[in-house]
Design a protein around this motif. Structure first.
Motif, short mmCIF file in Angstrom:
data_model
loop_
_atom_site.label_atom_id
_atom_site.label_comp_id
_atom_site.label_asym_id
_atom_site.label_seq_id
_atom_site.Cartn_x
_atom_site.Cartn_y
_atom_site.Cartn_z
N PHE A 110 0.83 -1.21 0.00
CA PHE A 110 0.00 0.00 0.00
C PHE A 110 0.87 1.26 0.00
O PHE A 110 0.64 2.19 -0.78
N ILE A 111 1.86 1.29 0.90
CA ILE A 111 2.73 2.47 1.00
C ILE A 111 3.56 2.62 -0.28
O ILE A 111 3.77 3.74 -0.76
N ARG A 112 4.03 1.50 -0.82
CA ARG A 112 4.79 1.58 -2.07
C ARG A 112 3.94 2.17 -3.20
O ARG A 112 4.41 2.99 -3.98
N LYS A 113 2.69 1.73 -3.30
CA LYS A 113 1.82 2.23 -4.35
C LYS A 113 1.45 3.68 -4.12
O LYS A 113 1.51 4.51 -5.03
N ASP A 114 1.07 4.01 -2.88
CA ASP A 114 0.65 5.37 -2.56
C ASP A 114 1.82 6.35 -2.68
O ASP A 114 1.62 7.52 -3.02
N GLY A 115 3.03 5.87 -2.40
CA GLY A 115 4.19 6.76 -2.43
C GLY A 115 5.06 6.61 -3.65
O GLY A 115 6.23 6.99 -3.64
N ARG A 130 -4.15 18.39 -0.23
CA ARG A 130 -5.59 18.20 0.01
C ARG A 130 -6.39 19.33 -0.64
O ARG A 130 -7.43 19.09 -1.26
N LYS A 163 1.30 9.71 5.59
CA LYS A 163 0.27 10.66 5.15
C LYS A 163 -1.06 10.01 4.79
O LYS A 163 -2.12 10.61 4.94
N SER A 164 -1.01 8.76 4.32
CA SER A 164 -2.25 8.11 3.90
C SER A 164 -2.73 7.06 4.90
O SER A 164 -3.73 6.38 4.65
N SER A 185 5.25 8.18 -6.37
CA SER A 185 5.82 9.43 -6.88
C SER A 185 7.11 9.79 -6.14
O SER A 185 8.07 10.27 -6.74
#
Length: 596
Positions: free
Chosen positions: A226-231, A450, A493-494, A233
């Motif tokens: 999840f963190i890899r995908k969300d981060g 946001r 952050k997520s 960028s």
């Protein structure tokens, strides 16, 4: 105490003594660790009226309970003290490897008080805690100090100040691992005022006892993809990945906030960095994102740059070339200078020169004209050495501009320079800047992305003031908790508050609730405000933005016509906080939060 080491080192530099104290479990539960522990000690032990650069001020360097455990992105420590920049609270955050090493050496935090007669450094390795002569490294830059101590003590991790901290620059930072920085608020000057050059730590065990290793491992495996995908960028583009989003929305300040768009974005964006300068990516302890960048300029390799450095030494100074920004960033790490404040101070000096305040005969370095590439590197060195006009600039843009009778050209809040987001087109971020306890800070209650994403998705616009007080308060309180846990803001952050609680409980076994964690964040934020009210007289008069952001509308781009409407939001913010109309926490609020 699982998760925690349960031990705190107290260093009295005047007496050259070191002792070990137990961490109070009730303090741990109410203030968590890191940033929360720092403000608790400051409130309990430091006279708020003390001179920040006197022996009576204290520095608290604290890790968090999740650091060292099998928790993603748990690598941070906090430096908390009274700020020499504005006399209020100073809290500064850094990552890298040092924080985990402190936990593996057996400790949660270090309290530093007094002043040594001669320069010293602190060495920690389990029960071995020593104050040693720093004569050989006083005057050295960060890389030299780190190399010397690493060789002497065999693989330790080093936290240090550079020459700027020794010379008491109010922009001086605390550096660890050569190029990670607890950069803001002049914490390096406080360390320098105590003649403390460095803290070297060496692990005695790399296994941290936790309450429920199986649960922690399960959460780790669940969150990793999840963190890899969300981060992604951050992994692909580093922190510079946000640049185009900010620029295209017309909120990227240039030329000391006189303009808001970089017209040569393709020369300094993440694609340009990746194609022409990038050598490799670099990660902090237990981080899967690796947002750090190592770059090559000519024949030299530097651990740089971050987004803020590209802005501060780039378009904010009229420079659209990554090379000088990378070198300037490196020099800040070597001299131990806050990258945001240093770049913004050079930009302020350029505007003072542009408007005739600074005269040619005062300029003892490269010309202070917009776009001068030599200026951004040359003036970092002159500031670090405190030479000529560089000496005047070393205390930040507010004191510099005020000395010429032109404080309005300092783009600061509470004398701390704002970063690379123009609050005229980001109403909530303007409120966040104004009410940040330490001053012009974007990470204290970051609502930038946001606001932009809500606008794009048809929600509350970034140019609206609607409910922005609620956005800012929730962001500020959650970040206070995240900083106290020892987590990186990018990685966290997520994550939901529920997930933060799950990780904390699995590590510590303390069994807190979501409500208790959120209340801890609120308690920490209010405690910081209370300290600054007592130490610097903070009130509504200080929760202000530069005149430029309130009275000079943006003249071009998607944010044309916008200015920040802070007066509409501030009373709502105070009411929602439970503060009085002057921005002071009420007795009822202090009692409700149990702030002793």
């Amino acid at each position: 105490m699982e998760g925690y080491r349960g031990k705190i080192i107290r260093v009295n530099l005047t007496k050259l003594s070191c002792s070990v104290e137990n961490l109070d479990p009730e303090v741990a539960k109410k203030y968590i660790g890191g940033r929360g522990f720092g403000i608790k000690v400051l409130l309990d032990e430091v006279d708020p009226q003390v001179d920040p650069l006197s022996p009576e001020n204290k520095i608290i360097i604290a890790s968090g309970p999740l650091v060292g455990a099998k928790v993603l992105c748990a690598s941070r420590y906090m430096v908390v003290t009274k700020s020499p920049l504005n006399n209020g609270i100073a809290h500064s955050n850094s990552g890298g490897q040092w924080s985990a090493e402190l936990k593996f050496a057996g400790y949660d935090a270090i309290i530093i008080e007094g002043k040594a007669e001669k320069p010293v450094y602190l060495y920690i390795e389990g029960d071995k805690i020593q104050l040693l002569d720093a004569a050989d490294i006083w005057g050295k830059v960060s890389s030299e100090t780190t190399d010397y101590l690493t060789q002497k003590h065999g693989g330790c991790k080093v936290l240090n100040i550079g020459p700027a901290g020794e010379k008491l620059s109010k922009m001086a930072s605390v550096i660890n691992d050569k190029h990670r920085a607890a950069g803001r608020c002049g914490t390096g000057a406080v360390m320098g005022s105590k003649n403390l050059k460095a803290i070297a730590v060496k692990a005695v065990s790399r296994k941290l006892p936790v309450a429920d290793e199986e649960a922690l491992d399960k959460i780790y495996k669940e969150l990793l993809p999840f963190i890899r995908k969300d981060g992604v960028s951050y992994t692909n583009n580093g922190t510079l990945g946000i640049f185009n989003l900010i620029n295209e929305n017309g909120v990227f300040p240039t030329h000391n906030y006189q303009n808001v768009i970089c017209d040569e974005a393709d020369k300094i964006d993440s694609r340009a960095l990746n194609e022409h300068f990038l050598v490799k990516k670099e990660a902090c302890f237990r981080c899967p994102l690796a947002c750090g960048r190592v770059s090559k300029v000519g024949d030299n390799v530097y651990a740089a740059p971050e987004y803020e450095a590209v802005w501060a030494f780039g378009p904010n100074c009229g420079v659209n070339d990554l090379g000088p920004t990378i070198v300037a960033s490196h020099l800040c790490n070597e001299y131990g200078l806050d990258i945001i404040s240093t770049g913004a101070t050079i930009a302020a000096a350029m505007e003072l020169y542009q408007r005739g305040f600074i005269k040619d005969e005062e300029v003892n370095g490269p010309a202070l004209v917009w776009g001068n590439k030599e200026a951004v590197t040359g003036w970092v060195e002159l500031i670090g050495k405190r030479e000529g006009l560089g000496d005047k600039m070393a205390n930040g843009s507010y004191e510099l501009c005020e000395s010429y009778g032109a404080p309005d050209y300092s783009m600061t809040v509470k004398k701390l320079e704002m970063p690379a987001y123009d609050a005229r087109g980001l109403q909530g971020q303007g409120l966040s800047y104004a009410t940040a306890n330490r001053g012009g800070c974007h990470v204290t209650g970051n609502v930038i992305v946001r606001e932009i994403m809500s606008t794009i998705q048809g929600g509350v616009s970034r140019t609206s003031t609607e409910n922005k007080e609620e956005w800012v308060i929730s962001g500020q309180d959650k970040k206070a908790a995240v900083d106290s846990l020892g987590l990186c803001g990018f990685g966290a952050k997520s994550l939901t508050t529920e997930k933060l609680v799950d990780m904390y409980n699995a590590a510590t076994g303390l069994g807190i609730t979501v409500e208790e964690l959120l209340e801890a964040g609120t308690r920490i934020y209010n405690a910081e405000r209370l300290f600054s009210v007592r130490s610097a007289g903070y009130s509504s008069k200080d929760d202000r933005l530069p005149k430029r952001l309130l009275e000079e509308p943006i003249k071009r781009g998607p944010s044309t016509g916008q200015y920040n409407r802070l007066p509409e939001m501030l009373p709502k913010y105070y009411a929602a906080r439970g503060w009085d109309q002057n921005g002071v926490p009420t007795a009822a609020k202090i009692k409700e939060l149990g702030i002793e």
